[in-house]
Design a protein around this motif. Structure first.
Motif, short mmCIF file in Angstrom:
data_model
loop_
_atom_site.label_atom_id
_atom_site.label_comp_id
_atom_site.label_asym_id
_atom_site.label_seq_id
_atom_site.Cartn_x
_atom_site.Cartn_y
_atom_site.Cartn_z
N PRO A 53 -24.75 -18.41 -34.54
CA PRO A 53 -25.74 -19.55 -34.81
C PRO A 53 -24.99 -20.81 -35.14
N ARG A 97 -29.80 -21.46 -32.05
CA ARG A 97 -29.24 -20.49 -31.25
C ARG A 97 -29.43 -20.71 -29.87
N ARG A 115 -23.04 -22.74 -25.92
CA ARG A 115 -22.99 -22.84 -27.25
C ARG A 115 -21.89 -23.61 -28.10
#
Length: 226
Positions: A53, A97, A115
């Motif tokens: 996360p 996320r 990410r």
């Protein structure tokens, strides 16, 4: 001799127009009754980095519209467009996320990449990044003049480079350069362009190098023994 099970041998004769009608070529063929095809399902492992996360500080605002994300913080604003294999989700806990929409190898490769890019955006607009360089060599020095950085690297003339918007450059002791800002990729690109003018050579180590860079040294040619 008996023929193998499941196969039959056929013999045919073909006329060869180049060798004459008297010559013939005999061809034997084998017919296979069944062919077994094995299909293997491709399993894509989930990215270690992609499933982590992202912590969003309270002073950072996120704007998500479809596949577009805008991140606004005290240091600036950044935007990024995601491919269709990737989607963003903001949880009630405040974490952000990055998830995959399909299970393919390409989606698995982009999972960790986007990410990391998203995390760099959040950290950049809230805390910022910094890259340090060092000048090594007699007479090598750097100064900041207005919106330009001027480098003396042993050429017949000084090198003048314009500092891009959103990037700050500080020079300490005329030989140490600090490049900072909120866009990590822009900082890395500008730092690399400075280093490109005089990369460190492996014999005496002269040139422009990153502060944490280790230059592998080489021994010079030894003189002839008498």
């Amino acid at each position: 001799m008996a023929s193998p099970v499941g196969a039959s041998v056929q013999s045919s004769s073909l006329r060869c127009p180049f060798l004459g009608e008297a010559n013939r070529i005999h061809v034997s063929g084998i017919s296979v009754s069944r062919v077994l095809v094995v299909r293997k399902t491709l399993e894509c492992k989930e990215s270690r980095i992609g499933k982590q996360p992202i912590v969003v500080p309270s002073n950072v605002n996120l704007t998500m519209e479809g596949q577009d994300l805008k991140v606004n913080g005290p240091l600036g604003e950044l935007a990024l467009t995601y491919p269709r294999e990737i989607k963003l989700e903001k949880e009630e806990s405040g974490f952000l996320r990055v998830r995959k929409t399909v299970e393919t190898r390409r989606a698995n490769q982009m999972h960790g990449l986007f990410r990391t890019l998203t995390d760099n955006m959040v950290v950049g607009v809230s805390k910022g990044f910094e890259k340090r360089l060092q000048l090594i060599g007699t007479g090598y020095r750097a100064t900041v003049e207005g919106k330009d950085i001027v480098l003396n690297l042993g050429f017949s003339h000084p090198v003048r480079m314009e500092i891009p918007d959103g990037i700050q450059v500080k020079v300490e002791d005329n030989t140490r350069i600090a490049v900072s800002g909120y866009d990590k990729s822009a900082i890395g690109q500008f730092s690399a362009s400075i280093r490109k003018w005089r990369p460190p050579e492996p014999y005496k180590g002269k040139g422009v190098k990153y502060a944490d860079e280790v230059v592998r040294r080489k021994e010079g040619k030894a003189g002839k023994k008498k």
